[in-house]
Design a protein around this motif. Structure first.
Motif, PDB file in Angstrom:
ATOM      1  N   UNK A  73       0.455  -1.324  -0.007  1.00 36.51           N
ATOM      2  CA  UNK A  73      -0.090   0.245  -0.340  1.00 36.51           C
ATOM      3  C   UNK A  73       1.177   1.359   0.133  1.00 36.51           C
ATOM      4  N   UNK A  74       1.289   1.798  -0.798  1.00 40.51           N
ATOM      5  CA  UNK A  74       1.572   3.149  -1.163  1.00 40.51           C
ATOM      6  C   UNK A  74       1.153   4.761  -1.627  1.00 40.51           C
ATOM      7  N   UNK A  75       2.194   5.848  -1.234  1.00 38.99           N
ATOM      8  CA  UNK A  75       1.060   6.848  -1.893  1.00 38.99           C
ATOM      9  C   UNK A  75       2.768   6.863  -2.353  1.00 38.99           C
ATOM     10  N   UNK A  76       2.132   7.633  -3.336  1.00 39.58           N
ATOM     11  CA  UNK A  76       3.257   7.742  -5.004  1.00 39.58           C
ATOM     12  C   UNK A  76       3.719   9.869  -4.220  1.00 39.58           C
TER      13      UNK A  76
ATOM     14  N   UNK B  45       1.176  12.255 -13.771  1.00 42.19           N
ATOM     15  CA  UNK B  45       1.635  13.313 -12.115  1.00 42.19           C
ATOM     16  C   UNK B  45      -0.223  13.299 -12.017  1.00 42.19           C
ATOM     17  N   UNK B  46      -0.568  13.910 -12.909  1.00 42.21           N
ATOM     18  CA  UNK B  46      -2.099  13.828 -12.282  1.00 42.21           C
ATOM     19  C   UNK B  46      -3.105  12.202 -11.974  1.00 42.21           C
ATOM     20  N   UNK B  47      -2.376  11.738 -12.439  1.00 37.14           N
ATOM     21  CA  UNK B  47      -3.091  10.119 -11.920  1.00 37.14           C
ATOM     22  C   UNK B  47      -3.141   9.786 -10.968  1.00 37.14           C
ATOM     23  N   UNK B  48      -1.839  10.618 -10.522  1.00 31.93           N
ATOM     24  CA  UNK B  48      -0.779   9.565  -8.965  1.00 31.93           C
ATOM     25  C   UNK B  48      -0.956  10.739  -8.072  1.00 31.93           C
ATOM     26  N   UNK B  49      -0.245  11.964  -8.331  1.00 29.97           N
ATOM     27  CA  UNK B  49       0.314  12.558  -7.238  1.00 29.97           C
ATOM     28  C   UNK B  49      -0.781  13.330  -6.569  1.00 29.97           C
ATOM     29  N   UNK B  50      -0.607  13.903  -4.785  1.00 31.54           N
ATOM     30  CA  UNK B  50      -1.842  13.609  -4.513  1.00 31.54           C
ATOM     31  C   UNK B  50      -2.189  13.378  -3.192  1.00 31.54           C
TER      32      UNK B  50
ATOM     33  N   UNK C 151      -4.156  12.651  -1.021  1.00 25.93           N
ATOM     34  CA  UNK C 151      -5.092  11.989  -0.356  1.00 25.93           C
ATOM     35  C   UNK C 151      -5.449  10.129  -1.563  1.00 25.93           C
ATOM     36  N   UNK C 152      -4.526  11.005  -2.568  1.00 27.62           N
ATOM     37  CA  UNK C 152      -4.456   9.270  -3.891  1.00 27.62           C
ATOM     38  C   UNK C 152      -3.264   7.548  -3.386  1.00 27.62           C
ATOM     39  N   UNK C 153      -3.859   7.346  -3.022  1.00 28.64           N
ATOM     40  CA  UNK C 153      -3.648   5.752  -2.063  1.00 28.64           C
ATOM     41  C   UNK C 153      -4.076   4.268  -3.375  1.00 28.64           C
ATOM     42  N   UNK C 154      -2.824   3.884  -3.431  1.00 26.42           N
ATOM     43  CA  UNK C 154      -2.435   3.192  -4.567  1.00 26.42           C
ATOM     44  C   UNK C 154      -1.931   1.210  -3.471  1.00 26.42           C
ATOM     45  N   UNK C 155      -2.459   0.608  -4.493  1.00 23.97           N
ATOM     46  CA  UNK C 155      -1.899  -0.644  -4.799  1.00 23.97           C
ATOM     47  C   UNK C 155      -0.773  -0.598  -4.904  1.00 23.97           C
ATOM     48  N   UNK C 156       0.275  -1.447  -4.605  1.00 20.98           N
ATOM     49  CA  UNK C 156       1.140  -1.941  -6.359  1.00 20.98           C
ATOM     50  C   UNK C 156       1.856  -3.002  -5.842  1.00 20.98           C
ATOM     51  N   UNK C 157       1.638  -3.973  -6.973  1.00 23.96           N
ATOM     52  CA  UNK C 157       1.446  -5.420  -6.976  1.00 23.96           C
ATOM     53  C   UNK C 157       3.253  -5.441  -7.856  1.00 23.96           C
ATOM     54  N   UNK C 158       3.836  -6.428  -7.050  1.00 31.44           N
ATOM     55  CA  UNK C 158       5.348  -6.372  -7.212  1.00 31.44           C
ATOM     56  C   UNK C 158       5.206  -7.417  -8.035  1.00 31.44           C
ATOM     57  N   UNK C 159       5.587  -7.019  -9.339  1.00 30.04           N
ATOM     58  CA  UNK C 159       5.767  -7.995 -10.378  1.00 30.04           C
ATOM     59  C   UNK C 159       7.301  -8.440 -10.662  1.00 30.04           C
ATOM     60  N   UNK C 160       8.150  -7.504 -10.236  1.00 28.03           N
ATOM     61  CA  UNK C 160       9.451  -8.012 -10.794  1.00 28.03           C
ATOM     62  C   UNK C 160      10.750  -6.859 -10.085  1.00 28.03           C
ATOM     63  N   UNK C 161      11.591  -7.074  -9.262  1.00 28.97           N
ATOM     64  CA  UNK C 161      13.248  -6.399  -8.646  1.00 28.97           C
ATOM     65  C   UNK C 161      14.243  -6.563  -9.699  1.00 28.97           C
TER      66      UNK C 161
END
Length: 1000
Positions: free
Chosen positions: A741-744, A880-885, A887-897
């Motif tokens: 669970x992340x914030x950009x 930027x418009x979709x992620x910065x803010x 109040x915006x929280x995201x689920x980051x699904x890690x596919x690779x490192x």
């Protein structure tokens, strides 16, 4: 001794105002029952003779200066008790005993230190101190010890005689005023004030050379003391505070003057001129603070008569007070423009503001001041909060008041920014073109304010003419009242550091509740500060505005730049013929394109600016109609669209143009179809007589209308028949992947961005540690030399907060100036910027050791154009418009490192998480949205793929096909033709302008 001083008849109390020599004092009464300055008396210490200072053309007696300095430092400004012991009428002097602190006999202190000798003759006439025997004993003791004037050191007497320049002994003609200014301008000079001519003119010994100069206090003029008929200076004495009663004493001449004092007291005019009102009070004000005091003088200039103009600072406790400012604040001097122009801007502003406050309070010389007529009127207690719905120009906005019900026509309040003036926008219908920088000023505010919560402090209203908006009109019908106020942005976008002016203290004493919008505009050079007349209402933060204007002028920003203003030719198709509009259709009918809503004409019809094609168009929703003007709910539809999309960045898809030249299509704001919003609110209806097969999101429009019908909203309040709503489809989600669970926090180009993990205990721990730090003053150059790779504390330019940062680049050869620039990378956020040395501080190793909280990520399965490629800037902006803010929280699904980046060395380096990013309450991933917008393409498929990977790519490919079909973004000219990064379409001339990565 203390008892006799306190209780004996004839004892008085006073305060020492001056010390003319080593055996005489000028004492003023502590209180007075008469107007004007308190009375004063000159007392010579009984039975003492101190060495005499040089008179005109002469020299000091040995130890004369040291004797005077001892008594001056001992008594000046102190409260004393004294009594006149005897008078000598032949010389017009009074001799007495003086006590300091109630029990210290001043004469005994002087004699015991060897700075005066005791005079015995005259004892038979009663002309002797009552403490003569004790004085003789102390004199003999000081002689034996070789103290003061009795020094036994060979040559001490000769060495104590000052080598005085001509100006100190009555010959100021050879004083090189310009040379003195050139050698000392801007540098504080130490001096001792020997005489006060009037409140704003002093005569001073400049140390250590004893140049005797007259200094006019810069920026002010005190009331004149007039002229006397005779040159001899007398002292009038009355009303001292006695332990028993107040009494009057007769006028007596002062003690003999030194050469410097004779020069100061001389007068060339024989005719007597009375002092101006409050002239004596101003002179006394300066005397009690500066006379015989050590002062600092900063020379500001020389007038045409070679008079020195300077700022004077006198000590008060541990601080230094500005004499000019103190006089003006107390209504004892007025601001003078010609000499104030020699001073720094901040000092000028303080004087001007102080004079205005003194005039408002009608202090002293302003007692009978009548303010000039003004067409402005103060507004009191009208503060409110709300959201900005329109930016009319660089100095005018419209704010929707939160306290008024949504949709009410009274909710929107027009606010003109106090005390500033920006270039006019003109009027295209009257063929008035925008003035230079008018568009830039409005755009600057639009991008920062639209839709943002602000606090408004209304300050004044002003009646202006409709013609020029400046002067009050004699004809009421031709005038209107405009309301002015200060607007404060509550939550500025982090990363937009260039817009934040340096913090300036408010002289109004008001704490700013946020970022002052007017200060931002002025600081960017998009306007000027109005020079108000004295009593004209103004911004409560006027000084901050003037400071911002000074910075803009020195930085040559905006209208203060010597460069030609930017030119932008906008083709306004709303004023052109329908044929002209149809000619533009091929350029606009190319899938989804960015636009800005310039105006809401009705609930479903708008004026749009298409930046890419540099044109403005009339636009209407396809198949959606709101109630017409004067129909029920028409105003509510307009109010809703103004709140939602007025002056917002939107995306439109043009389908066709009607016979009136209005373009038809769909419009999205933040990926929300605005036609759906209208239909859901019951403020519009579908008109599908021509078929809805070509309307984007047609099924969503139908669902929205059916929902409003079922709830009987607004225009459907009398609706009877209902219909079912079709269900939407959910996106496929991969399983068994590591989720964060992340914030950009920062977006770079090429689909890369930084995140912070939510719930990470390190985040709160680091924040607490930083909050507990005591930020010290800027380090001394040489004491702190940060090098590349060091972790330091850096002040983020946007909000002035202190954050951990890594030095990416440092000046070669070490730090030479506080303005030397360092490139830093904020390890907890991912931002990178250039800061000055004064914005850096050393960081405790315990805080610096913790790893950075910002994790670099990249969108999985995609190839996103870099900033140097075509559509790279658009891709970064969309991300930027979709992620910065916050109040915006995201689920980051890690596919690779990707660990090939190694140790972090700056922005965009280090280990990378390859992720699928999904917003809360959303089924569509950001990865899919980038493909759908044509701002990325799928990476090349591998020969052998896992079942899960193949499923994900198949799902994403449907979004890529949608973009290809619609010829969006990189697909606007057809297939790209290769999966290799270097085969992306070349950068076209239309997109030649490059910008940096989108920042918060």
């Amino acid at each position: 001794m203390a008892a006799s001083a306190a209780g004996g008849t004839g004892w008085y109390k006073g305060r020492v105002k001056a010390v003319p020599s080593g055996d005489s004092l000028v004492v003023t009464a502590l209180t007075t029952n008469r107007p004007g300055p308190p009375p004063e008396k000159t007392i010579t210490l009984a039975s003492l003779i101190a060495p005499r200072l040089a008179r005109r053309g002469g020299v000091d007696e040995p130890f004369a200066w040291e004797s005077r300095e001892y008594l001056r430092k001992l008594c000046i400004g102190k409260e004393v008790t004294f009594r006149v012991e005897y008078t000598v009428p032949s010389i017009g002097r009074e001799f007495g005993s003086v006590y300091l602190g109630g029990d210290k006999n001043v004469a005994m202190l002087v004699v015991s230190e060897g700075w005066a000798k005791v005079r015995e003759q005259g004892q038979q006439k009663g002309e002797a101190s009552p403490f003569l025997a004790e004085l003789l004993r102390l004199e003999e003791q000081s002689k034996q010890q070789g103290l003061g004037r009795w020094s036994k050191v060979p040559g001490a007497a000769e060495a104590s005689i000052r080598n005085l320049p001509p100006s100190a002994i009555g010959d100021p003609s050879n004083l090189d005023a310009m040379g003195l200014l050139a050698a000392n301008k801007g540098s504080p000079m130490q001096g001792i004030v020997e005489q006060v001519r009037d409140g704003s003119t002093i005569r001073v010994y400049l140390l250590p050379d004893f140049q005797f100069v007259q200094v006019f206090v810069a920026g002010i003029q005190a009331p004149s003391m007039g002229r006397r008929a005779a040159a001899a200076e007398t002292v009038v004495e009355t009303d001292f505070t006695s332990d028993e009663q107040n009494g009057d004493a007769s006028a007596e001449p002062r003690a003999a003057l030194t050469s410097a004092q004779r020069l100061a007291a001389s007068s060339t005019a024989s005719a007597e001129v009375s002092p101006d009102p409050f002239g004596p009070e101003a002179k006394h004000f300066t005397e009690v603070r500066c006379l015989n005091r050590e002062v600092r003088i900063v020379l500001e200039g020389v007038d045409k008569f070679s008079n020195l103009i300077g700022s004077v600072y006198y000590p008060e406790g541990d601080t230094a007070k500005d004499l000019a400012l103190e006089l003006v604040e107390n209504g004892l001097a007025k601001y003078v423009e010609w000499s104030a122009n020699m001073m720094e801007e901040d000092a000028k502003r303080r004087l001007k503001s102080a004079e205005l406050q003194a005039k408002k309070a009608r202090l002293r010389m302003w007692t009978n001041y009548v303010p000039p007529a003004t067409n402005s009127k103060a507004i009191h207690d009208q503060n409110f909060t709300g959201k900005v719905v329109e930016v009319v120009s660089g100095d005018c906005i419209v704010v929707a008041d939160d306290s008024i019900p949504y949709g009410s026509p009274l909710a929107e309040r027009r606010v003109n920014l106090s005390s500033i003036r920006c270039p006019k926008m003109g009027n295209p219908r009257r063929d008035e073109k925008p003035a230079a920088y008018a568009r830039e000023a409005r755009e600057f505010l639009r991008t920062r304010l639209i839709g943002k919560q602000v606090t408004v402090q209304m300050e004044y209203s002003r009646k202006v003419t409709m013609a020029d908006g400046a002067a009050a009109s004699a004809v009421p019908g031709d005038a209107r009242v405009m309301d002015f106020g200060s607007v404060f942005l509550m939550s500025p976008v982090k990363g937009d550091g260039d817009d934040v002016a340096a913090a300036t203290p408010s002289t109004a004493g008001n704490q700013q509740p946020g970022l002052n919008v007017a200060e931002l505009v002025i600081g960017r050079g998009f306007g000027t500060v109005i020079r108000h007349r004295d009593f004209e209402e103004r911004s409560n933060y006027y000084d901050s505005l003037l400071a911002a204007e000074s910075r803009a002028i020195s930085g040559k920003k905006g209208i203060h730049s010597a460069k030609d203003p930017p030119v932008m030719h906008i083709q306004d198709l709303t004023l052109a013929s329908a044929k002209k509009a149809r000619d533009f259709l091929p350029f606009l009918n190319r899938g989804r394109i960015p636009a800005v809503v310039e105006y809401v004409l009705s609930g479903h019809r708008f004026k749009l600016l298409i930046p890419k094609e540099t044109c403005s168009i009339a636009f209407s929703f396809s198949g959606v109609r709101c109630p017409g003007r004067e129909e029920p709910y028409s105003d509510e539809a307009v109010a809703l669209m103004r709140r939602k999309i007025m002056q917002r960045d939107v995306v439109v898809e043009i389908e066709t143009v009607d016979r009136t030249g209005t373009f038809l299509g769909s419009l999205w704001e933040s990926k929300i179809n605005m036609a759906v919003t209208l239909l859901e609110a019951g403020l519009a209806r579908l008109q599908t007589s021509f078929g809805n097969d070509r309307i984007a999101d047609a099924h969503l429009l139908e669902q929205a209308e059916q929902s409003a019908k079922r709830q009987k909203l607004k225009i459907w309040e009398n609706y009877v028949e209902g219909e079912e709503v079709s269900n939407g489809q959910a996106a496929v989600e991969n399983k068994q992947k590591e989720l964060l669970q992340v914030v950009v926090t920062e977006v770079l180009g090429g689909g890369k961005f930084y995140v912070q993990t939510l719930g990470d205990q390190r985040v709160s721990a680091i924040q607490k540690q930083l909050a507990s730090l005591n930020i010290q003053e800027a380090p001394v150059i040489g004491a702190f030399n940060p090098k590349k790779g060091d972790i330091v504390l850096a002040q983020f330019s946007m909000d002035n907060s202190w954050n951990r940062a890594m030095i990416v680049n440092a000046p070669r050869g070490g730090v030479q100036s506080p303005n030397d620039k360092f490139e830093v990378f904020y390890i907890d956020y991912g931002n990178q910027e250039e800061v000055s040395y004064s914005q850096l501080r050393p960081l405790d190793p315990s805080v610096a050791a913790s790893p950075g909280l910002a994790q670099l990520c990249s969108l999985a399965f995609l190839k996103v154009p870099s900033l140097d490629d075509e559509f790279g800037t658009e891709a970064a902006q969309f991300l930027s418009e979709q992620t910065l803010g916050s109040s915006l929280q995201f689920t980051a699904m890690i596919e690779e490192r990707d660990v090939s980046g190694g140790k972090v060395k700056g922005q965009g380096t280090g280990n990378v998480l390859i992720v699928t990013l999904v917003a809360e309450k959303s089924d569509l991933s950001i990865n899919a949205a980038m493909l759908q917008e044509g701002l990325a393409r799928l990476e090349k498929r591998k020969r052998w793929e896992s079942k899960d990977r193949k499923s994900v790519l198949d799902n994403l490919e449907s979004f890529q096909k949608e973009a290809k079909t619609g010829r969006r973004g990189i697909w606007q000219y057809g297939d790209v033709g290769s999966d290799d990064e270097e085969d992306l379409p070349p950068l076209s001339a239309a997109v030649a302008k490059k910008t940096g990565a989108a920042k918060r």
